[in-house]
Design a protein around this motif. Structure first.
Motif, short mmCIF file in Angstrom:
data_model
loop_
_atom_site.label_atom_id
_atom_site.label_comp_id
_atom_site.label_asym_id
_atom_site.label_seq_id
_atom_site.Cartn_x
_atom_site.Cartn_y
_atom_site.Cartn_z
N PRO A 78 0.83 -1.21 0.00
CA PRO A 78 0.00 0.00 0.00
C PRO A 78 0.87 1.27 0.00
O PRO A 78 2.03 1.21 0.39
N PRO A 79 0.30 2.41 -0.39
CA PRO A 79 1.05 3.66 -0.34
C PRO A 79 1.56 3.93 1.08
O PRO A 79 0.89 3.64 2.06
N GLY A 80 2.76 4.47 1.17
CA GLY A 80 3.35 4.78 2.47
C GLY A 80 4.23 3.67 3.01
O GLY A 80 4.99 3.88 3.95
N TYR A 81 4.13 2.48 2.45
CA TYR A 81 4.98 1.38 2.88
C TYR A 81 6.32 1.47 2.16
O TYR A 81 6.39 1.94 1.03
N CYS A 87 8.91 -2.12 9.99
CA CYS A 87 7.92 -1.03 9.93
C CYS A 87 6.66 -1.47 9.20
O CYS A 87 5.55 -1.16 9.65
N ASN A 88 6.81 -2.19 8.11
CA ASN A 88 5.64 -2.66 7.37
C ASN A 88 4.82 -3.63 8.20
O ASN A 88 3.59 -3.59 8.18
N ASP A 89 5.49 -4.50 8.95
CA ASP A 89 4.77 -5.43 9.82
C ASP A 89 3.99 -4.68 10.88
O ASP A 89 2.84 -5.01 11.17
N ARG A 90 4.61 -3.66 11.45
CA ARG A 90 3.93 -2.84 12.46
C ARG A 90 2.70 -2.17 11.84
O ARG A 90 1.63 -2.14 12.45
N ARG A 91 2.83 -1.65 10.61
CA ARG A 91 1.68 -1.04 9.93
C ARG A 91 0.57 -2.07 9.68
O ARG A 91 -0.60 -1.77 9.86
N ARG A 92 0.98 -3.25 9.24
CA ARG A 92 -0.02 -4.30 8.98
C ARG A 92 -0.77 -4.67 10.25
O ARG A 92 -2.00 -4.82 10.25
N ARG A 93 -0.03 -4.83 11.34
CA ARG A 93 -0.66 -5.20 12.62
C ARG A 93 -1.59 -4.10 13.11
O ARG A 93 -2.67 -4.38 13.62
N ALA A 94 -1.19 -2.85 12.98
CA ALA A 94 -2.01 -1.73 13.41
C ALA A 94 -3.30 -1.70 12.59
O ALA A 94 -4.38 -1.47 13.15
#
Length: 102
Positions: A78-81, A87-94
């Motif tokens: 996704p945009p922003g990744y 960091c991407n894993d943290r975004r996915r989990r959030a």
């Protein structure tokens, strides 16, 4: 790359090699996953050789793991990744937790 990282890269490659050379027939699902995990680990370590500041381009984790989905044309990020797996894993989990509460 530090000595410890070189040893980890060697270990990942040896692990994959040992599993493959030990196969007697078509690998089981578990053996296939073990091979893939070892090769992903080796690939991520090899990517870290890309530059002085690391291959992730991440200020927080410059020497971290590269997201294996980065650059995947079939399932783009996704945009922003970015390239940083942490960091991407943290975004996915959030994102998952936010949707789970609804």
């Amino acid at each position: 790359m530090s000595y410890a990282e070189v040893r980890e890269l060697q270990s990942a490659l040896h692990t994959a090699s040992d599993i493959v050379f030990g196969l007697q027939a078509t690998p089981t699902d578990e053996e296939s996953e073990q091979i893939l995990d070892a090769l992903r680990r080796a690939l991520n370590l090899a990517h870290s050789l890309a530059g002085v500041h690391g291959g992730t381009g991440c200020a927080e984790h410059p020497r971290g793991a590269i997201d294996p989905l980065y650059g995947d044309a079939e399932d783009p990020l996704p945009p922003g990744y970015g390239k940083c797996l942490l960091c991407n894993d943290r975004r996915r989990r959030a994102g998952t937790q936010r949707h789970a509460r609804v």
